[in-house]
Write a protein that holds these residues in place. Structure first.
Motif, mmCIF file in Angstrom:
data_model
loop_
_atom_site.group_PDB
_atom_site.id
_atom_site.type_symbol
_atom_site.label_atom_id
_atom_site.label_comp_id
_atom_site.label_asym_id
_atom_site.label_seq_id
_atom_site.Cartn_x
_atom_site.Cartn_y
_atom_site.Cartn_z
ATOM 1 N N ALA A 42 -14.184 -26.468 -5.173
ATOM 2 C CA ALA A 42 -14.682 -25.156 -5.605
ATOM 3 C C ALA A 42 -13.774 -24.570 -6.681
ATOM 4 C CB ALA A 42 -14.756 -24.198 -4.417
ATOM 5 N N PRO A 43 -14.258 -24.448 -7.905
ATOM 6 C CA PRO A 43 -13.445 -23.838 -8.969
ATOM 7 C C PRO A 43 -13.348 -22.327 -8.779
ATOM 8 C CG PRO A 43 -15.614 -24.412 -9.809
ATOM 9 C CD PRO A 43 -15.564 -24.909 -8.403
ATOM 10 N N ALA A 44 -12.177 -21.785 -9.033
ATOM 11 C CA ALA A 44 -11.942 -20.354 -8.848
ATOM 12 C C ALA A 44 -12.105 -19.600 -10.165
ATOM 13 C CB ALA A 44 -10.543 -20.117 -8.278
ATOM 14 N N PHE A 45 -13.061 -18.682 -10.183
ATOM 15 C CA PHE A 45 -13.295 -17.787 -11.323
ATOM 16 C C PHE A 45 -13.552 -18.559 -12.619
ATOM 17 C CE2 PHE A 45 -10.099 -15.829 -8.422
ATOM 18 C CZ PHE A 45 -10.947 -14.915 -7.817
ATOM 19 N N MET A 203 -7.438 -9.174 -14.037
ATOM 20 C CA MET A 203 -8.762 -8.558 -13.954
ATOM 21 C C MET A 203 -9.183 -8.363 -12.498
ATOM 22 S SD MET A 203 -12.377 -10.254 -15.190
ATOM 23 C CE MET A 203 -12.287 -11.471 -13.847
ATOM 24 N N ASN A 204 -8.965 -9.381 -11.676
ATOM 25 C CA ASN A 204 -9.359 -9.296 -10.271
ATOM 26 C C ASN A 204 -8.510 -8.299 -9.493
ATOM 27 O OD1 ASN A 204 -11.619 -11.195 -9.665
ATOM 28 N ND2 ASN A 204 -10.254 -12.660 -10.639
ATOM 29 N N VAL A 205 -7.223 -8.229 -9.801
ATOM 30 C CA VAL A 205 -6.360 -7.245 -9.137
ATOM 31 C C VAL A 205 -6.799 -5.832 -9.504
ATOM 32 C CG1 VAL A 205 -4.003 -6.316 -9.061
ATOM 33 C CG2 VAL A 205 -4.385 -8.792 -8.880
ATOM 34 N N LEU A 206 -7.132 -5.604 -10.766
ATOM 35 C CA LEU A 206 -7.585 -4.281 -11.192
ATOM 36 C C LEU A 206 -8.901 -3.899 -10.518
ATOM 37 C CD1 LEU A 206 -6.716 -4.388 -15.002
ATOM 38 C CD2 LEU A 206 -5.600 -3.015 -13.226
ATOM 39 N N LYS A 207 -9.773 -4.867 -10.306
ATOM 40 C CA LYS A 207 -11.057 -4.593 -9.654
ATOM 41 C C LYS A 207 -10.877 -4.209 -8.183
ATOM 42 C CE LYS A 207 -14.217 -7.386 -12.475
ATOM 43 N NZ LYS A 207 -15.091 -8.592 -12.498
#
Length: 283
Positions: A42-45, A203-207
């Motif tokens: 499974a590739p991440a992002f 980006m994911n941390v900000l979300k």
């Protein structure tokens, strides 16, 4: 079964991937790449990373010789064939063979899939240290192949007991050589955006930060603020959310991992687990 990789439309072993000495990626450093992890197939992002790759190409004036769909098909094929439990996908494009030693030619597109090991778990239980260095990266919004300064500095930071280098211009920090940075001030999460690569982990941390009770502030960060930070951490594909407890010879927050950083570490682990729970590649 020998691992395979993608090279300009063919699937070959890594030793069959070769460049001409006239390739401007080699001779002039004119090239881009992107990189993401693959967990049990499974590739991440992946979509975000490929979008950034395409944006890097656009900003550098390069034309990607394959469509997004073709690239995704190639990624799926090498992942399925190689079947590594944990690996990295690197999508690399060079400027191609130059007709005159300077001008770009027809780009080469390479997709490699390489087995990797887990990051040292003590980095997340004890924290890490960084060395500072005055340096401003050229075209920081582009994920180019030019990491010459970081490669030159690596033996120095290792000899001093650090894991990486934090760049600054004498007043403001920008980024770690391969990571974005954050500092914590109460319930405020602060990060910069000018002069840094738009990181996918960032980006994911900000979300997710507002969902964890953080107020987000995006602004320039002074070097003096970093040394006085309540908590400081860096984020990237390989590092995830990694606590920084020392910079040069200065301990951050007494050299201990702060509770807010721990909250974000746990939050990102959950976000990553959700991302890889449904592999996009079906048989």
């Amino acid at each position: 079964m020998k691992p395979i990789h993608f090279f300009n439309g063919s699937y070959v072993p890594k030793e069959s991937i070769t460049f001409s000495i006239d390739d401007v990626g080699v001779a002039r450093g004119y090239g881009i790449f992107d990189y993401f992890k693959v967990y049990n197939g499974a590739p991440a992002f992946m979509e975000a990373h490929l979008s950034r790759f395409e944006n890097s190409a656009r900003l550098l004036g390069m034309e990607v010789p394959f469509s997004r769909e073709e690239i995704e098909v190639a990624i799926a094929k090498v992942i399925r064939h190689n079947a590594f439990p944990l690996s990295g996908i690197k999508v690399l494009m060079t400027g191609g063979n130059s007709p005159d030693g300077f001008s770009a030619g027809k780009p080469n597109l390479i997709i490699t899939n390489t087995a990797v090991s887990e990051t040292n778990p003590s980095f997340y239980t004890e924290g890490v240290s960084l060395m500072t260095h005055r340096f401003t990266r050229e075209m920081p919004e582009i994920k180019s192949t030019n990491y010459a300064t970081a490669v030159r500095l690596e033996p120095i930071w290792k000899q001093k007991g650090h894991v990486d280098v934090l760049y600054h211009d004498g007043e403001l920090v920008s980024e770690v050589s391969r990571s974005n940075v954050f500092l914590v001030e109460g319930n405020k999460l602060i990060t910069n955006e000018i002069g840094v690569l738009p990181g996918i982990t960032r980006m994911n941390v900000l979300k997710m930060a507002p969902q964890l009770g953080f107020e987000v502030e995006i602004r320039a960060i002074a070097l003096v603020e970093v040394f006085a930070a309540q908590e400081f951490f860096m984020v990237s594909t390989n590092k995830r959310v990694m606590p920084v407890v020392k910079i040069d010879d200065v301990e951050i927050a007494g050299g201990k991992i702060g509770p807010k950083t721990k909250t974000l570490m746990e939050g990102y682990s959950k976000r990553l687990a959700e991302e890889i729970s449904q592999p996009p590649f079906q048989s």
